[in-house]
Each structure stands twice: as C-alpha cells, then as structure tokens.
Design a protein around this motif. Structure first.
Motif, short mmCIF file in Angstrom:
data_model
loop_
_atom_site.label_atom_id
_atom_site.label_comp_id
_atom_site.label_asym_id
_atom_site.label_seq_id
_atom_site.Cartn_x
_atom_site.Cartn_y
_atom_site.Cartn_z
N MET A 160 -6.01 -2.74 -4.53
CA MET A 160 -6.45 -3.08 -3.08
C MET A 160 -7.25 -2.00 -2.15
SD MET A 160 -2.91 -5.05 -1.55
CE MET A 160 -1.88 -4.11 -2.42
N ARG A 161 -7.09 -0.92 -2.87
CA ARG A 161 -7.76 0.25 -2.24
C ARG A 161 -9.34 -0.03 -2.57
NH1 ARG A 161 -4.33 5.99 -3.00
NH2 ARG A 161 -3.37 5.88 -1.24
N ARG A 162 -9.44 -0.25 -3.93
CA ARG A 162 -10.86 -0.58 -4.26
C ARG A 162 -11.39 -1.82 -3.67
NH1 ARG A 162 -15.26 -2.08 -5.09
NH2 ARG A 162 -16.60 -1.89 -6.61
N ALA A 163 -10.63 -2.79 -3.49
CA ALA A 163 -11.03 -4.09 -3.01
C ALA A 163 -11.93 -4.08 -1.73
CB ALA A 163 -10.16 -5.22 -2.97
N ASP A 164 -12.83 -4.75 -1.54
CA ASP A 164 -13.48 -4.98 -0.45
C ASP A 164 -12.92 -5.89 0.73
OD1 ASP A 164 -16.60 -3.34 -1.04
OD2 ASP A 164 -15.90 -4.84 -2.68
N SER A 165 -12.32 -6.83 0.32
CA SER A 165 -11.42 -7.54 0.95
C SER A 165 -10.13 -8.33 0.60
CB SER A 165 -12.21 -8.78 1.64
OG SER A 165 -11.38 -9.27 2.75
N ILE A 166 -9.19 -8.46 1.26
CA ILE A 166 -7.73 -8.58 0.50
C ILE A 166 -7.58 -9.93 1.18
CG2 ILE A 166 -5.43 -8.26 -0.02
CD1 ILE A 166 -6.15 -5.12 0.37
N ILE A 167 -7.24 -10.98 0.46
CA ILE A 167 -6.84 -12.24 1.20
C ILE A 167 -5.14 -12.44 0.97
CG2 ILE A 167 -6.82 -14.80 0.90
CD1 ILE A 167 -9.61 -14.60 -0.09
N SER A 168 -4.51 -12.72 1.98
CA SER A 168 -2.97 -12.85 1.98
C SER A 168 -2.76 -14.22 2.29
CB SER A 168 -2.56 -11.81 3.03
OG SER A 168 -1.11 -12.28 3.06
N VAL A 169 -2.04 -14.79 1.48
CA VAL A 169 -1.76 -16.31 1.75
C VAL A 169 -0.62 -16.53 2.90
CG1 VAL A 169 -2.11 -16.72 -0.71
CG2 VAL A 169 0.26 -16.46 0.09
N SER A 170 -0.22 -15.61 3.57
CA SER A 170 0.41 -15.89 4.70
C SER A 170 0.48 -14.69 5.65
CB SER A 170 1.89 -16.32 4.40
OG SER A 170 2.80 -15.31 3.73
N GLU A 171 1.02 -14.89 6.79
CA GLU A 171 1.17 -13.75 7.98
C GLU A 171 2.48 -12.87 7.13
OE1 GLU A 171 0.41 -10.75 10.29
OE2 GLU A 171 -0.80 -12.72 10.07
N PHE A 172 3.40 -13.62 6.67
CA PHE A 172 4.31 -12.64 6.07
C PHE A 172 3.87 -11.92 4.74
CE2 PHE A 172 7.55 -12.56 2.32
CZ PHE A 172 8.40 -11.81 2.94
N SER A 173 3.05 -12.43 4.11
CA SER A 173 2.77 -11.71 2.99
C SER A 173 1.74 -10.41 3.42
CB SER A 173 1.87 -12.45 1.88
OG SER A 173 3.01 -13.19 0.98
N LYS A 174 1.06 -10.59 4.52
CA LYS A 174 0.26 -9.54 4.97
C LYS A 174 1.08 -8.56 5.45
CE LYS A 174 -2.82 -8.36 8.95
NZ LYS A 174 -3.72 -9.03 9.96
N GLN A 175 2.05 -8.73 6.12
CA GLN A 175 3.22 -7.88 6.59
C GLN A 175 3.77 -6.87 5.52
OE1 GLN A 175 3.23 -6.79 9.76
NE2 GLN A 175 1.71 -8.28 9.89
N GLU A 176 3.91 -7.72 4.33
CA GLU A 176 4.50 -7.06 3.09
C GLU A 176 3.51 -6.19 2.53
OE1 GLU A 176 7.61 -8.59 1.12
OE2 GLU A 176 7.78 -7.95 3.18
N ILE A 177 2.23 -6.51 2.60
CA ILE A 177 1.09 -5.66 2.05
C ILE A 177 1.33 -4.10 3.13
CG2 ILE A 177 -1.38 -5.14 1.96
CD1 ILE A 177 -1.64 -8.02 1.47
N LEU A 178 1.30 -4.36 4.32
CA LEU A 178 1.49 -3.23 5.31
C LEU A 178 2.64 -2.40 5.20
CD1 LEU A 178 -0.33 -4.81 8.43
CD2 LEU A 178 -1.16 -3.33 6.76
N ARG A 179 3.72 -2.96 4.76
CA ARG A 179 4.92 -2.48 4.39
C ARG A 179 5.09 -1.56 3.18
NH1 ARG A 179 10.83 -5.53 3.07
NH2 ARG A 179 11.93 -3.58 2.62
N PHE A 180 4.33 -2.14 2.13
CA PHE A 180 4.59 -1.36 0.95
C PHE A 180 3.40 -0.53 0.25
CE2 PHE A 180 7.75 -4.75 0.51
CZ PHE A 180 8.59 -4.20 0.07
N PHE A 181 2.11 -0.98 1.00
CA PHE A 181 0.87 -0.20 0.47
C PHE A 181 -0.06 0.35 1.68
CE2 PHE A 181 2.02 -3.93 -2.23
CZ PHE A 181 1.83 -3.03 -3.51
N PRO A 182 -0.62 1.44 1.15
CA PRO A 182 -1.30 2.07 2.50
C PRO A 182 -2.64 1.68 2.68
CG PRO A 182 -1.44 3.43 0.21
CD PRO A 182 -0.50 2.21 0.11
N ILE A 183 -2.96 0.49 3.20
CA ILE A 183 -4.01 -0.32 3.49
C ILE A 183 -4.20 -0.46 5.02
CG2 ILE A 183 -4.96 -2.61 3.00
CD1 ILE A 183 -4.32 -0.88 0.41
N GLU A 184 -5.46 -0.64 5.35
CA GLU A 184 -5.97 -0.66 6.40
C GLU A 184 -5.79 -2.48 6.83
OE1 GLU A 184 -7.95 0.18 4.21
OE2 GLU A 184 -8.51 2.22 4.40
N PRO A 185 -5.04 -2.62 8.07
CA PRO A 185 -5.01 -4.08 8.48
C PRO A 185 -6.36 -4.80 8.54
CG PRO A 185 -3.60 -2.50 9.89
CD PRO A 185 -4.37 -1.52 9.22
#
Length: 368
Positions: free
Chosen positions: A142-167
C-alpha cells in the motif's frame, strides 16, 4: 490505455469473491474501446473464466487433486506474470492479491492495489487461517501503490485504522453483481417445497454460522415447517452434523452446491437471506439477495449496513436473542417481508459492475 492484471486470485481457486471482482472488471472492460487489458495467467481452474474468451490459460481439472499441483501452478503463473511485468507493455499494473513478487521489476510503472477487507488484521491472531502475517506485506504494497481502491467506506476506515496510509490515496469504489442479468427467473424452479431461510458461502471462523444456528434453533422449533439451506461453502462437516443432530434438526438442514442459476433460484424462493458475518469488506451476497428479490436479514457489523441501507433488517450477530428476534419477524411478518423485497430491488439500482469498472478506469486514467 493498457492495464496488466496478474494471476494471483485465479490460481488454485475455482470460485471466490476476489477472483469474481477482477473477472467482472475485465468483463466490463471488454465492452469499451478506451481500455485494453492483459491477464497474465497460464494455469487455472477458475470457473468464472470459463465464461469468457479474454484468457488463454490452460485448465488442469483432472490433476486438481494431485498433491502440490496448485503450488506448482502458482510458481509457474508467478514466473509468467513476472515476465509480463518486466516486458513493460502496459500503462498501469493491477495485481489481484497481496504478493510482492513484482516490486523489484515494476520500475516506475504505476500500480493500483484493491483492498477488500481487514479480516487478517482483525482476526489473524484468533483465526490464523484468515492470513495472520499479511500485515507487513499489505503495508509495503500500500505504501508503494500509486492508488488504493477500497470496496467500501468501511474498508477505507479499516485501512486508516490499521495502516499508515494517506487518506487522499484511497478511492472508495463499491462493487456490483451480475447475478440474474442473463438468467430468466420465470423458469427457475423452487429448490424446496417447504419455506426456508438461506445462508450463502463459507461457514467457519468469523462467518459466524454456528452462532446463527444456535440462535435460530428456538425459531425453528416454533415453526416446524421452516428449513435452512446452506448454499456453497462445502458440504456439512462432522462438527456441523453433530450440532444438527443434537438439536433434533438434521432433517431440516440442507446443503446445496451452486452455480449462478441455482443460486438465483435459492434467493428467489427463500423466505429470507440471513448473513450473520462478523466482518465483511463489502458483502456481495447482499446484492445477490436483492437481485433474487429476497428479503435480507443482516448482521449490523462492518460494511453490511452501508451496503444494505434501509433495505434490510439488522441484528447483533453476537446476541442470540437479537438474531432470533430478527428471524422471527421476517418469518411471521408478511408485510415487512414484502417491504424489504421491494426496497432491495430499489437499492440494487445504486450498484452495478459497469459502474465499478467505470470508476476504476477513472483511477487508472488519473495515473497516466
């Protein structure tokens, strides 16, 4: 524009939500002139790909039960995918799972990563089978990816909860379903003469089937004509058969292997679809239920309220009384049942595989 998809979610897997997601993306893209794609795949028994001509892989069904054959297929597929990555004849790379084999070979080419759920982060220690140890790998990708697709708003919040990724790196793109689009429901036959509740998919671990069955027992005993059908997920194991026998309900629990046609029939004739899962990144079966005109009774956890909105009845999946009350209501209240069926049909209009693909194409184009 040309996109390269790799082999990962199609290796050693006949069915599954992730491979279905990428299959539907590619099937939508075949209809459009502003995108080309390649699937770097040599060996697969994936059933979805049997429906299309955009993959020229070889099938090895007769060898599928041979020990280590899937591992061999995976290695060969990875070598082929790596070769296609190194060739560089694409504008965007979209790996179909979380292996990092390509990172040293991709150079400056952009790549997109789809994040489906944080099940391994939430339940990895409790259920190592769901992917304990994937965290560092996901974080690196995810750090190396140029863009991350999340399949739901819930999953986006999970990314932000568990990983150091820019929203701002995350794009939410909901899923769709094509179940029922090419099948005439008028010719579908009832799979059971008695009324039944429908459970779909895997039943172990966080899917919470045991909790659902435990909570449903008093309802089943109050309604002796009511049955439960479990679609897909494998035949009942010895543990499950023991539960059914101990509850005196063996004759009212049924397993059905499914394809799209039989699954649609199961939804169409069910009294309700019940989804007791503790964690879903999206929850495609909810849309499938809506496609079949089936009332949906859902866990109030994770992404399910986001997908079902007001078109479903909800319960606390860790509270037996809550589950039982919801089942009792949907079984006995004809007006509520009809209302949910109508709302589900309307809610389905907000989702489509072509809409998912169109929004995904916009992500690709933003990187070029």
């Amino acid at each position: 524009m040309k996109v390269l998809f790799d082999h990962q979610s199609f290796t050693g897997v006949s069915y599954g939500g992730v491979s279905r997601y990428f299959f539907e993306l590619m099937r939508s893209f075949t209809k459009w002139s502003d995108i080309e794609f390649e699937l770097s795949l040599r060996l697969s028994n994936n059933e979805y790909l049997d429906q299309t001509s955009f993959s020229s892989h070889l099938r090895y069904r007769s060898l599928a039960q041979v020990r280590n054959v899937h591992k061999i297929a995976s290695v060969l597929n990875r070598l082929y995918s790596l070769q296609r990555v190194k060739a560089g004849k694409f504008d965007v790379f979209h790996p179909t799972y979380y292996h990092k084999y390509f990172l040293d070979a991709i150079g400056k080419k952009p790549f997109v990563l789809t994040f489906h759920d944080a099940t391994s982060e939430r339940y990895g220690k409790q259920y190592p089978e769901v992917g304990e140890g994937l965290y560092e790998l996901k974080k690196q990708l995810m750090r190396r990816a140029d863009s991350i697709i999340s399949v739901s708003e819930f999953s986006k919040q999970e990314i932000l909860r568990f990983f150091p990724i820019e929203p701002e790196k995350i794009k939410v793109i909901p899923l769709g379903t094509t179940l029922g689009e090419s099948i005439s429901t008028d010719k579908l036959l009832p799979p059971l003469a008695a009324p039944y509740l429908l459970y779909v998919g895997k039943r172990g671990l966080y899917k919470n089937f045991d909790g659902f069955f435990r909570a449903a027992q008093p309802v089943l005993h109050r309604h002796p004509d009511l049955h439960i059908i479990c679609a897909g997920g494998g035949a009942f194991n010895q543990h499950e058969q023991g539960l059914f026998y101990a509850a005196g309900l063996t004759g009212r629990m049924h397993y059905r292997p499914v394809d799209d046609t039989s699954l649609l029939a199961l939804y169409k004739y069910a009294r309700a679809f019940v989804f007791p899962s503790l964690n879903e990144g999206f929850g495609i079966p909810v849309l499938e239920a809506f496609s079949g005109g089936c009332a949906a009774v859902l866990s109030n956890r994770s992404s399910l309220p986001e997908v079902g909105a007001d078109a479903a009845l909800y319960f606390d999946p860790e509270n037996d009384d809550s589950i039982a009350d919801a089942i009792e209501r949907i079984v006995t209240d004809d007006a509520l049942n009809a209302e949910l069926r109508q709302k589900g049909t309307q809610r389905l209009l907000d989702f489509s595989c072509d809409k998912t693909a169109s929004q995904t194409l916009e992500v690709y184009q933003s990187l070029c």
